[in-house]
Design a protein around this motif. Structure first.
Motif, mmCIF file in Angstrom:
data_model
loop_
_atom_site.group_PDB
_atom_site.id
_atom_site.type_symbol
_atom_site.label_atom_id
_atom_site.label_comp_id
_atom_site.label_asym_id
_atom_site.label_seq_id
_atom_site.Cartn_x
_atom_site.Cartn_y
_atom_site.Cartn_z
ATOM 1 N N GLU A 245 1.277 3.120 3.484
ATOM 2 C CA GLU A 245 0.192 3.672 4.287
ATOM 3 C C GLU A 245 -1.013 2.740 4.249
ATOM 4 O O GLU A 245 -1.521 2.416 3.164
ATOM 5 C CB GLU A 245 -0.175 5.054 3.736
ATOM 6 N N GLY B 208 2.491 10.787 1.185
ATOM 7 C CA GLY B 208 1.882 11.149 2.450
ATOM 8 C C GLY B 208 2.793 11.740 3.498
ATOM 9 O O GLY B 208 2.356 12.015 4.609
ATOM 10 N N THR C 183 -0.274 5.902 -7.738
ATOM 11 C CA THR C 183 -1.118 6.061 -6.558
ATOM 12 C C THR C 183 -2.370 6.859 -6.904
ATOM 13 O O THR C 183 -2.432 7.532 -7.940
ATOM 14 C CB THR C 183 -0.373 6.782 -5.421
ATOM 15 N N THR C 184 -3.325 6.817 -6.001
ATOM 16 C CA THR C 184 -4.550 7.608 -6.169
ATOM 17 C C THR C 184 -4.210 9.086 -6.254
ATOM 18 O O THR C 184 -4.695 9.802 -7.136
ATOM 19 C CB THR C 184 -5.511 7.332 -4.999
ATOM 20 N N GLU D 163 1.487 5.445 -1.013
ATOM 21 C CA GLU D 163 0.853 6.733 -1.315
ATOM 22 C C GLU D 163 1.809 7.871 -0.949
ATOM 23 O O GLU D 163 2.717 7.711 -0.141
ATOM 24 C CB GLU D 163 -0.456 6.891 -0.536
ATOM 25 N N TYR E 143 -6.573 13.017 0.833
ATOM 26 C CA TYR E 143 -6.100 13.343 -0.510
ATOM 27 C C TYR E 143 -6.259 14.822 -0.823
ATOM 28 O O TYR E 143 -5.361 15.456 -1.385
ATOM 29 C CB TYR E 143 -6.828 12.518 -1.571
ATOM 30 N N ALA F 9 -4.006 2.521 1.563
ATOM 31 C CA ALA F 9 -3.616 3.077 0.266
ATOM 32 C C ALA F 9 -3.772 2.016 -0.823
ATOM 33 O O ALA F 9 -3.901 0.822 -0.544
ATOM 34 C CB ALA F 9 -2.170 3.572 0.317
ATOM 35 N N LYS F 10 -3.749 2.476 -2.053
ATOM 36 C CA LYS F 10 -3.830 1.592 -3.212
ATOM 37 C C LYS F 10 -2.654 0.600 -3.180
ATOM 38 O O LYS F 10 -1.518 0.980 -2.898
ATOM 39 C CB LYS F 10 -3.773 2.450 -4.477
ATOM 40 N N SER G 187 3.318 8.704 7.835
ATOM 41 C CA SER G 187 2.729 9.948 7.362
ATOM 42 C C SER G 187 3.244 11.123 8.198
ATOM 43 O O SER G 187 3.498 10.987 9.389
ATOM 44 C CB SER G 187 1.208 9.847 7.479
ATOM 45 N N PRO H 262 0.829 -1.217 0.000
ATOM 46 C CA PRO H 262 0.000 0.000 0.000
ATOM 47 C C PRO H 262 0.864 1.269 0.000
ATOM 48 O O PRO H 262 1.441 1.636 1.013
ATOM 49 C CB PRO H 262 -0.800 -0.133 1.299
#
Length: 194
Positions: free
Chosen positions: A49, A36, A168-169, A34, A136, A52-53, A124, A32
Protein backbone atom coordinates in the motif's frame (compact mmCIF):
# COMPACT_ATOMS: atom_id res chain seq x y z
CA UNK A 1 15.69 -19.77 -14.10
CA UNK A 2 16.08 -18.35 -10.63
CA UNK A 3 12.76 -16.69 -9.82
CA UNK A 4 11.90 -15.36 -6.37
CA UNK A 5 8.40 -15.58 -4.91
CA UNK A 6 7.87 -12.64 -2.55
CA UNK A 7 5.71 -13.01 0.54
CA UNK A 8 4.68 -11.11 3.65
CA UNK A 9 1.49 -12.84 4.80
CA UNK A 10 -0.18 -16.25 4.60
CA UNK A 11 2.11 -17.52 1.83
CA UNK A 12 4.74 -17.92 4.52
CA UNK A 13 2.82 -20.19 6.90
CA UNK A 14 0.32 -21.67 4.44
CA UNK A 15 2.16 -22.27 1.18
CA UNK A 16 -0.27 -25.01 0.05
CA UNK A 17 0.47 -25.75 -3.62
CA UNK A 18 3.05 -22.98 -3.98
CA UNK A 19 6.01 -24.46 -5.86
CA UNK A 20 9.08 -23.33 -3.93
CA UNK A 21 12.42 -25.06 -3.58
CA UNK A 22 13.90 -23.15 -0.65
CA UNK A 23 12.96 -22.06 2.83
CA UNK A 24 11.58 -18.56 3.22
CA UNK A 25 14.46 -16.10 3.41
CA UNK A 26 14.21 -12.97 5.56
CA UNK A 27 16.23 -10.64 3.31
CA UNK A 28 13.73 -9.74 0.60
CA UNK A 29 13.20 -6.27 -0.87
CA UNK A 30 11.91 -3.44 1.31
CA UNK A 31 8.31 -2.67 0.36
CA UNK A 32 5.33 -0.67 1.73
CA UNK A 33 3.27 -3.28 3.63
CA UNK A 34 0.14 -2.85 5.75
CA UNK A 35 -3.01 -4.70 6.83
CA UNK A 36 -5.61 -3.23 4.50
CA UNK A 37 -7.73 -5.79 2.65
CA UNK A 38 -10.82 -7.46 4.08
CA UNK A 39 -10.76 -10.99 2.67
CA UNK A 40 -12.67 -14.24 3.16
CA UNK A 41 -13.45 -15.14 6.73
CA UNK A 42 -13.42 -11.48 7.81
CA UNK A 43 -9.61 -11.51 7.74
CA UNK A 44 -7.77 -8.19 7.44
CA UNK A 45 -4.90 -9.23 5.19
CA UNK A 46 -1.55 -7.70 4.31
CA UNK A 47 -1.13 -5.77 1.07
CA UNK A 48 1.37 -3.49 -0.57
CA UNK A 49 0.00 0.00 0.00
CA UNK A 50 1.43 3.33 -1.05
CA UNK A 51 2.43 5.38 1.96
CA UNK A 52 2.69 2.36 4.27
CA UNK A 53 5.73 1.66 6.42
CA UNK A 54 8.62 0.24 4.38
CA UNK A 55 9.42 -3.28 5.58
CA UNK A 56 11.72 -6.07 4.46
CA UNK A 57 9.56 -8.85 3.02
CA UNK A 58 10.42 -12.53 2.72
CA UNK A 59 11.21 -14.57 -0.37
CA UNK A 60 11.68 -18.14 -1.52
CA UNK A 61 13.06 -19.58 -4.73
CA UNK A 62 10.36 -20.87 -7.09
CA UNK A 63 10.76 -24.44 -8.30
CA UNK A 64 9.08 -23.63 -11.62
CA UNK A 65 11.10 -23.51 -14.84
CA UNK A 66 9.72 -20.30 -16.37
CA UNK A 67 8.29 -16.94 -15.38
CA UNK A 68 4.91 -17.90 -16.87
CA UNK A 69 4.76 -21.03 -14.70
CA UNK A 70 5.82 -19.08 -11.61
CA UNK A 71 3.09 -16.49 -12.22
CA UNK A 72 0.44 -19.15 -12.82
CA UNK A 73 1.49 -21.13 -9.75
CA UNK A 74 1.22 -18.02 -7.54
CA UNK A 75 -2.12 -17.11 -9.13
CA UNK A 76 -3.48 -20.58 -8.34
CA UNK A 77 -2.23 -20.46 -4.74
CA UNK A 78 -3.78 -17.04 -4.23
CA UNK A 79 -7.03 -17.98 -5.99
CA UNK A 80 -7.06 -14.70 -7.87
CA UNK A 81 -7.06 -13.27 -11.37
CA UNK A 82 -3.84 -13.02 -13.41
CA UNK A 83 -3.97 -9.21 -13.32
CA UNK A 84 -3.18 -9.32 -9.59
CA UNK A 85 0.03 -11.28 -10.06
CA UNK A 86 2.89 -8.86 -10.57
CA UNK A 87 6.37 -9.71 -11.80
CA UNK A 88 9.66 -8.38 -13.03
CA UNK A 89 12.22 -10.03 -15.30
CA UNK A 90 15.90 -9.23 -14.99
CA UNK A 91 17.60 -10.03 -18.27
CA UNK A 92 19.50 -8.33 -21.05
CA UNK A 93 16.25 -7.73 -22.97
CA UNK A 94 14.40 -6.00 -20.14
CA UNK A 95 14.55 -2.36 -19.13
CA UNK A 96 14.47 -1.66 -15.41
CA UNK A 97 11.16 -0.21 -14.22
CA UNK A 98 11.21 3.55 -13.72
CA UNK A 99 9.92 3.64 -10.14
CA UNK A 100 7.71 2.15 -7.45
CA UNK A 101 7.52 -1.39 -6.14
CA UNK A 102 8.61 -2.93 -9.46
CA UNK A 103 11.79 -0.79 -9.48
CA UNK A 104 12.60 -1.73 -5.89
CA UNK A 105 12.08 -5.44 -6.64
CA UNK A 106 14.11 -5.20 -9.87
CA UNK A 107 17.05 -3.58 -8.07
CA UNK A 108 16.90 -6.19 -5.30
CA UNK A 109 16.68 -9.11 -7.76
CA UNK A 110 19.64 -7.77 -9.72
CA UNK A 111 21.79 -7.67 -6.55
CA UNK A 112 20.66 -11.20 -5.62
CA UNK A 113 21.54 -12.56 -9.07
CA UNK A 114 17.96 -13.61 -9.78
CA UNK A 115 16.25 -13.80 -13.15
CA UNK A 116 13.05 -12.29 -11.81
CA UNK A 117 10.41 -12.20 -9.10
CA UNK A 118 6.66 -12.65 -8.71
CA UNK A 119 4.34 -11.26 -6.04
CA UNK A 120 0.68 -10.64 -5.32
CA UNK A 121 -0.63 -7.14 -5.99
CA UNK A 122 -4.09 -7.10 -4.44
CA UNK A 123 -5.24 -3.68 -3.29
CA UNK A 124 -7.07 -2.28 -0.32
CA UNK A 125 -10.62 -3.51 0.28
CA UNK A 126 -13.05 -2.26 2.92
CA UNK A 127 -15.72 -4.33 4.64
CA UNK A 128 -18.99 -4.41 2.76
CA UNK A 129 -21.06 -1.34 3.55
CA UNK A 130 -18.17 0.59 5.13
CA UNK A 131 -18.47 4.34 4.63
CA UNK A 132 -15.81 6.97 5.22
CA UNK A 133 -12.05 6.77 5.52
CA UNK A 134 -10.27 3.42 5.59
CA UNK A 135 -7.44 4.68 7.78
CA UNK A 136 -5.69 2.98 10.72
CA UNK A 137 -8.46 3.85 13.17
CA UNK A 138 -11.18 2.53 10.85
CA UNK A 139 -9.26 -0.70 10.35
CA UNK A 140 -8.72 -1.09 14.09
CA UNK A 141 -12.43 -0.41 14.69
CA UNK A 142 -13.25 -3.16 12.18
CA UNK A 143 -11.17 -5.63 14.20
CA UNK A 144 -12.61 -4.39 17.53
CA UNK A 145 -16.13 -4.98 16.18
CA UNK A 146 -15.21 -8.51 15.09
CA UNK A 147 -13.81 -9.28 18.54
CA UNK A 148 -16.80 -7.79 20.37
CA UNK A 149 -19.16 -9.85 18.19
CA UNK A 150 -17.22 -13.09 18.68
CA UNK A 151 -16.23 -13.28 15.01
CA UNK A 152 -12.51 -12.49 15.21
CA UNK A 153 -11.12 -16.04 14.97
CA UNK A 154 -9.85 -16.00 11.37
CA UNK A 155 -8.79 -12.34 11.56
CA UNK A 156 -6.79 -12.93 14.74
CA UNK A 157 -5.21 -16.09 13.32
CA UNK A 158 -4.10 -14.24 10.18
CA UNK A 159 -2.65 -11.25 12.04
CA UNK A 160 -0.88 -13.39 14.64
CA UNK A 161 0.43 -15.70 11.90
CA UNK A 162 2.03 -12.90 9.88
CA UNK A 163 5.84 -13.09 10.04
CA UNK A 164 7.15 -11.26 13.09
CA UNK A 165 9.43 -9.08 10.93
CA UNK A 166 6.34 -7.57 9.28
CA UNK A 167 5.99 -4.86 11.95
CA UNK A 168 3.44 -2.59 10.32
CA UNK A 169 2.04 0.53 11.95
CA UNK A 170 -1.35 -1.12 12.37
CA UNK A 171 0.16 -4.31 13.78
CA UNK A 172 1.67 -2.34 16.66
CA UNK A 173 -1.74 -0.78 17.34
CA UNK A 174 -3.43 -4.21 17.20
CA UNK A 175 -0.93 -5.74 19.63
CA UNK A 176 -1.43 -2.88 22.08
CA UNK A 177 -5.21 -2.72 21.82
CA UNK A 178 -6.26 -6.32 21.15
CA UNK A 179 -3.24 -8.26 22.44
CA UNK A 180 -2.79 -10.22 19.20
CA UNK A 181 0.95 -10.91 19.36
CA UNK A 182 2.86 -12.82 16.64
CA UNK A 183 2.91 -16.62 16.84
CA UNK A 184 6.14 -18.57 16.53
CA UNK A 185 7.44 -18.01 13.02
CA UNK A 186 7.98 -20.44 10.17
CA UNK A 187 11.27 -22.11 9.47
CA UNK A 188 12.97 -19.10 7.88
CA UNK A 189 16.65 -18.63 7.23
CA UNK A 190 18.41 -15.35 7.82
CA UNK A 191 21.11 -14.86 5.23
CA UNK A 192 24.52 -14.18 6.75
CA UNK A 193 25.84 -10.65 6.43
CA UNK A 194 22.42 -9.05 7.00
Amino acid sequence: MKIAVLGWGSLIWDSRNLAIQSQWQLDGPKLPVEFGRVSMGDRLTLILEEGAKILQVLWALSSTATMELAKENLREREGTASRYIHFIAVDSNSEPPALGVAKTVWDWALVKGLDGAVWTGLGSKRPEGHQGEWDYEARLNYLRDLKENGRSGAAEEYIRGAPSQIRTTLRSMIEQELGWKPLAGPNCTKVSGD
